[in-house]
Design a protein around this motif. Structure first.
Motif, PDB file in Angstrom:
ATOM      1  N   GLY A 114       0.815  -1.214   0.000  1.00  0.00           N
ATOM      2  CA  GLY A 114       0.000   0.000   0.000  1.00  0.00           C
ATOM      3  C   GLY A 114       0.844   1.258   0.000  1.00  0.00           C
ATOM      4  O   GLY A 114       0.525   2.228  -0.698  1.00  0.00           O
ATOM      5  N   HIS A 115       1.937   1.240   0.755  1.00  0.00           N
ATOM      6  CA  HIS A 115       2.830   2.393   0.757  1.00  0.00           C
ATOM      7  C   HIS A 115       3.466   2.590  -0.617  1.00  0.00           C
ATOM      8  O   HIS A 115       3.655   3.733  -1.075  1.00  0.00           O
ATOM      9  CB  HIS A 115       3.920   2.213   1.810  1.00  0.00           C
ATOM     10  CG  HIS A 115       3.391   2.321   3.216  1.00  0.00           C
ATOM     11  ND1 HIS A 115       4.018   1.734   4.294  1.00  0.00           N
ATOM     12  CD2 HIS A 115       2.296   2.940   3.715  1.00  0.00           C
ATOM     13  CE1 HIS A 115       3.325   1.998   5.397  1.00  0.00           C
ATOM     14  NE2 HIS A 115       2.276   2.727   5.067  1.00  0.00           N
ATOM     15  N   ALA A 116       3.808   1.481  -1.290  1.00  0.00           N
ATOM     16  CA  ALA A 116       4.408   1.596  -2.623  1.00  0.00           C
ATOM     17  C   ALA A 116       3.410   2.185  -3.623  1.00  0.00           C
ATOM     18  O   ALA A 116       3.746   3.090  -4.407  1.00  0.00           O
ATOM     19  CB  ALA A 116       4.888   0.219  -3.091  1.00  0.00           C
ATOM     20  N   PHE A 117       2.162   1.684  -3.598  1.00  0.00           N
ATOM     21  CA  PHE A 117       1.139   2.238  -4.491  1.00  0.00           C
ATOM     22  C   PHE A 117       0.869   3.704  -4.167  1.00  0.00           C
ATOM     23  O   PHE A 117       0.664   4.529  -5.072  1.00  0.00           O
ATOM     24  CB  PHE A 117      -0.150   1.428  -4.374  1.00  0.00           C
ATOM     25  CG  PHE A 117      -0.151   0.162  -5.177  1.00  0.00           C
ATOM     26  CD1 PHE A 117      -0.195   0.196  -6.561  1.00  0.00           C
ATOM     27  CD2 PHE A 117      -0.111  -1.070  -4.542  1.00  0.00           C
ATOM     28  CE1 PHE A 117      -0.201  -0.970  -7.303  1.00  0.00           C
ATOM     29  CE2 PHE A 117      -0.117  -2.247  -5.277  1.00  0.00           C
ATOM     30  CZ  PHE A 117      -0.159  -2.199  -6.662  1.00  0.00           C
ATOM     31  N   LEU A 118       0.856   4.036  -2.876  1.00  0.00           N
ATOM     32  CA  LEU A 118       0.609   5.427  -2.481  1.00  0.00           C
ATOM     33  C   LEU A 118       1.730   6.332  -2.973  1.00  0.00           C
ATOM     34  O   LEU A 118       1.475   7.457  -3.439  1.00  0.00           O
ATOM     35  CB  LEU A 118       0.476   5.515  -0.957  1.00  0.00           C
ATOM     36  CG  LEU A 118       0.278   6.922  -0.387  1.00  0.00           C
ATOM     37  CD1 LEU A 118      -1.026   7.521  -0.897  1.00  0.00           C
ATOM     38  CD2 LEU A 118       0.306   6.890   1.137  1.00  0.00           C
ATOM     39  N   ALA A 119       2.975   5.863  -2.881  1.00  0.00           N
ATOM     40  CA  ALA A 119       4.106   6.674  -3.358  1.00  0.00           C
ATOM     41  C   ALA A 119       3.981   6.926  -4.858  1.00  0.00           C
ATOM     42  O   ALA A 119       4.229   8.056  -5.333  1.00  0.00           O
ATOM     43  CB  ALA A 119       5.424   5.963  -3.035  1.00  0.00           C
ATOM     44  N   ALA A 120       3.581   5.900  -5.609  1.00  0.00           N
ATOM     45  CA  ALA A 120       3.400   6.092  -7.057  1.00  0.00           C
ATOM     46  C   ALA A 120       2.275   7.075  -7.338  1.00  0.00           C
ATOM     47  O   ALA A 120       2.376   7.931  -8.238  1.00  0.00           O
ATOM     48  CB  ALA A 120       3.112   4.740  -7.722  1.00  0.00           C
ATOM     49  N   ASP A 121       1.197   6.987  -6.578  1.00  0.00           N
ATOM     50  CA  ASP A 121       0.072   7.908  -6.748  1.00  0.00           C
ATOM     51  C   ASP A 121       0.490   9.346  -6.463  1.00  0.00           C
ATOM     52  O   ASP A 121       0.184  10.268  -7.245  1.00  0.00           O
ATOM     53  CB  ASP A 121      -1.063   7.473  -5.813  1.00  0.00           C
ATOM     54  CG  ASP A 121      -2.300   8.334  -5.956  1.00  0.00           C
ATOM     55  OD1 ASP A 121      -2.327   9.427  -5.356  1.00  0.00           O
ATOM     56  OD2 ASP A 121      -3.237   7.913  -6.648  1.00  0.00           O
ATOM     57  N   MET A 122       1.194   9.552  -5.361  1.00  0.00           N
ATOM     58  CA  MET A 122       1.621  10.908  -4.989  1.00  0.00           C
ATOM     59  C   MET A 122       2.617  11.461  -6.011  1.00  0.00           C
ATOM     60  O   MET A 122       2.556  12.650  -6.366  1.00  0.00           O
ATOM     61  CB  MET A 122       2.238  10.885  -3.591  1.00  0.00           C
ATOM     62  CG  MET A 122       1.259  10.495  -2.495  1.00  0.00           C
ATOM     63  SD  MET A 122       2.037  10.292  -0.865  1.00  0.00           S
ATOM     64  CE  MET A 122       2.556  11.969  -0.544  1.00  0.00           C
ATOM     65  N   ALA A 123       3.514  10.601  -6.509  1.00  0.00           N
ATOM     66  CA  ALA A 123       4.485  11.058  -7.503  1.00  0.00           C
ATOM     67  C   ALA A 123       3.785  11.472  -8.797  1.00  0.00           C
ATOM     68  O   ALA A 123       4.137  12.498  -9.409  1.00  0.00           O
ATOM     69  CB  ALA A 123       5.497   9.952  -7.781  1.00  0.00           C
ATOM     70  N   ALA A 124       2.786  10.694  -9.208  1.00  0.00           N
ATOM     71  CA  ALA A 124       2.062  11.028 -10.445  1.00  0.00           C
ATOM     72  C   ALA A 124       1.315  12.346 -10.299  1.00  0.00           C
ATOM     73  O   ALA A 124       1.277  13.168 -11.230  1.00  0.00           O
ATOM     74  CB  ALA A 124       1.101   9.898 -10.802  1.00  0.00           C
TER      75      ALA A 124
END
Length: 279
Positions: A114-124
């Motif tokens: 979940g943290h990895a997906f969240l990091a990708a979301d925030m970066a996008a």
């Protein structure tokens, strides 16, 4: 103490013309009203606020990332559909965190993912703000996504009652036992299907057509000079063997053909040879 009035029903005897029956009677009763559970009210409101905040963040992230991806594809619908995957990834992981809230070991994998997906979301979201010359707005949108994840983690920690070490081991053992039963059930179903396929294949191989089938009209040839069929009825295999011997037949194959014709069409060579030896 506050009370409220409730209407209830009960069966009472009622007699007419000397016959008594049980009939329904309505009556009222005053019951105490429990005090408001403010803890539950506050928790419900907090969870509702988290859910609303989460919905707003999903819409914001999907809109921002969809607009970013739409610059690379000709169909905007495809871009926005792909954008939902960024938010859906860490939201699904939060669902698995909830399901594993009583298992500190199993909860780590969905939490990390979940943290990895969240990091990708925030970066996008940040990249979209930079592309449209509004990096501050992009950073603010990313902070909203992180805040939604943080609030969910707080709510999850509040709901997940910690277990002591011994109780945690007991839960793990019971979960393992039930998991083993489920796994064995699945394995048994697989083995049953495999055995059924193997049995069907073996049956098909056993029932392959004979490359040289005999015609129903192909009957055993009676040796030349054999006695005529008896007029009194069918003979036994033993009687047929004795008749063939008394007629001078010594070749076992000739005797077998004669027995199959006059006694039993399914007579075996072993049976005929046994009678020949005992004759």
């Amino acid at each position: 103490m506050r009370t409220r009035t409730e209407r209830r029903e009960r069966l009472v005897p009622h007699t007419v013309d000397g016959e008594t029956l049980m009939v329904v009677e309505e009556y009222t009763v005053e019951v105490p009203v429990p005090p408001r559970d403010w803890d539950q009210i506050v928790l419900t409101g907090a969870l509702a606020a988290v859910a609303l905040f989460l919905a707003v963040v999903i819409v914001w992230s999907t809109t921002s990332i969809g607009d970013l991806l739409a610059r690379a594809v000709s169909e905007p619908a495809i871009a926005y559909a792909a954008a939902t995957g960024f938010s859906a990834g860490w939201i699904v992981c939060m669902a698995f965190e909830w399901l594993n809230r009583y298992d500190p070991v199993r909860i780590q994998r969905p939490r990390t993912a979940g943290h990895a997906f969240l990091a990708a979301d925030m970066a996008a979201v940040c990249i979209h703000g930079w592309v449209v010359d509004s990096l501050k707005v992009g950073v603010l949108g990313a902070v909203l996504s992180g805040g939604a994840k943080w609030l969910w983690t707080i709510a999850l920690d509040h709901q997940a009652a910690p277990l002591d070490a011994r109780t945690q081991q007991w839960v793990s053992i019971k979960r393992g036992e039930v998991g083993s039963r489920l796994a064995l059930g699945a394995v048994r179903r697989q083995l049953t299907r495999a055995e059924s396929r193997a049995a069907a294949e073996e049956a098909a191989l056993r029932t392959r057509p004979d490359p040289n089938p005999e015609s129903p009209d192909d009957e055993p040839e009676i040796p030349e000079g054999a006695p005529a069929l008896p007029s009194s009825g069918p003979m036994t295999i033993k009687d047929a063997v004795q008749t063939a011997r008394s007629s001078g037949f010594t070749d076992p194959d000739a005797v077998l053909r004669y027995v199959q014709k006059v006694a039993d069409a399914n007579a075996k060579a072993e049976t005929v040879n046994r009678y020949l030896r005992s004759a």
